[in-house]
Write an enzyme that holds these catalytic residues in place. Structure first.
Site, PDB file in Angstrom:
ATOM      1  CE  LYS A  37       6.546  30.762  15.420  1.00 18.07           C
ATOM      2  NZ  LYS A  37       7.205  31.955  15.756  1.00 18.07           N
ATOM      3  CE  LYS A  55      -2.420  21.381   8.317  1.00 23.56           C
ATOM      4  NZ  LYS A  55      -1.716  20.829   9.792  1.00 23.56           N
ATOM      5  CG  ASP A 106       0.121  17.997   9.626  1.00 22.35           C
ATOM      6  OD1 ASP A 106       1.326  18.561   9.559  1.00 22.35           O
ATOM      7  OD2 ASP A 106      -0.875  18.525   9.215  1.00 22.35           O
ATOM      8  N   GLY A 108      -9.844  16.836  18.792  1.00 23.91           N
ATOM      9  CA  GLY A 108      -9.693  17.371  17.634  1.00 23.91           C
ATOM     10  C   GLY A 108     -10.222  16.344  16.698  1.00 23.91           C
ATOM     11  CB  ALA A 109     -12.212  15.084  14.598  1.00 22.22           C
ATOM     12  N   GLY A 157      -7.933  18.342   9.913  1.00 25.12           N
ATOM     13  CA  GLY A 157      -6.834  17.592   9.073  1.00 25.12           C
ATOM     14  C   GLY A 157      -5.811  17.089   9.743  1.00 25.12           C
ATOM     15  CB  ALA A 158      -3.474  18.664  12.340  1.00 28.04           C
TER      16      ALA A 158
END
Length: 265
Positions: free
Chosen positions: A21, A72, A109, A133-134, A136-137
């Site tokens: 986006k 990332k 982020d 999650g682990a 970059g973000a």
């Protein structure tokens, strides 16, 4: 938008890239600010990222680029210099190209994610948070959540070692924080964050056991397309408060443009 030989260029690099986006938001920003610049999407496979980054050094009318999934973490090692925040997180999502061709990386982020929640009047202080999650973000969000004053952070990742490595980096900075590994169950948490890419494809499994959600919980997403991911759809059905993925990016646009010095050269 009148693109000329004097137009400054920036990019977003991803794989896939169809869901991003940033082009709409950055190009609306340059139009509003009357800046002679344009952002273009570039799809680059992980195996080609290093050679792509090297090529960007020689592009003299490039101000910088946004790095997103899955680049990332890898981009952090491809920059000549990274900010202290990016070094701490181990990932970058914004890179400036200096006039001498050097690439300078930073991470926004986490800051953007927390700002998006606050804009939606979602308080973080004292919350018990499950982070899925682990990557970059997720790394950036984990550090930002701890800085925002959450009471506890539990990290769930399909590769447990990656979640533990993130916890090990957080603990020296937040020694009094409650930092643990999580299972895929959201039971007992105030806020559940999907910081994985699960949900970008219709065939993806849910990132956690969403059927266990209850109406008092908040479920936040970082995926922007589709806006209503499968896990957010389940959360809505359960009566949960939901936070869409787009605000995380919207809250970064001014910061990204400023970091790249977009159109200022």
């Amino acid at each position: 938008m009148d693109i000329t030989g004097q137009t400054r260029i920036c990019a977003i690099v991803a794989d896939p890239v169809q869901q991003v986006k940033a082009p709409q938001l950055i190009n609306a920003w340059v139009d509003k600010k009357c800046v002679n610049a344009v952002l273009v999407p570039m799809q680059v496979a992980p195996a080609e990222l290093a050679s792509w980054a090297q090529a960007m050094r020689g592009l003299k009318n490039l101000d910088g680029f946004i790095a997103t999934v899955p680049h990332k973490i890898a981009m952090c090692d491809l920059c000549d210099e990274v900010s202290p925040a990016a070094a701490l997180v181990g990932a970058v999502n914004i890179v400036r190209r200096d006039p001498d061709g050097r690439l300078i990386g930073h991470i926004l982020d986490g800051e953007g994610f927390v700002a998006g929640l606050r804009r939606s009047n979602i308080a973080l202080e004292g919350k018990r948070v499950m982070l899925c999650g682990a990557g970059g973000a997720a790394n950036a969000i984990a550090f930002a959540l701890m800085a925002a004053g959450v009471a506890a952070l539990a990290i769930y990742n399909r590769t447990t070692a990656k979640a533990q490595e993130l916890i090990d980096r957080l603990k020296p900075i937040y020694p009094s924080g409650e930092l643990t590994l999580a299972t895929d169950s959201p039971v007992g948490f105030d806020l559940i964050v999907n910081a994985t890419s699960l949900g970008m494809s219709e065939t993806d499994p849910l990132p956690f056991r969403a059927y266990q959600l209850v109406a008092t919980q908040i479920v936040a997403e970082i995926i922007m397309k589709p806006a209503l991911t499968p896990v957010l759809a389940v959360a809505q059905e359960k009566g949960c408060t939901v936070q869409f993925g787009l605000p995380m990016l919207e809250c970064q646009i001014d910061l990204m443009a400023d970091f790249m010095r977009l159109g200022q050269r």
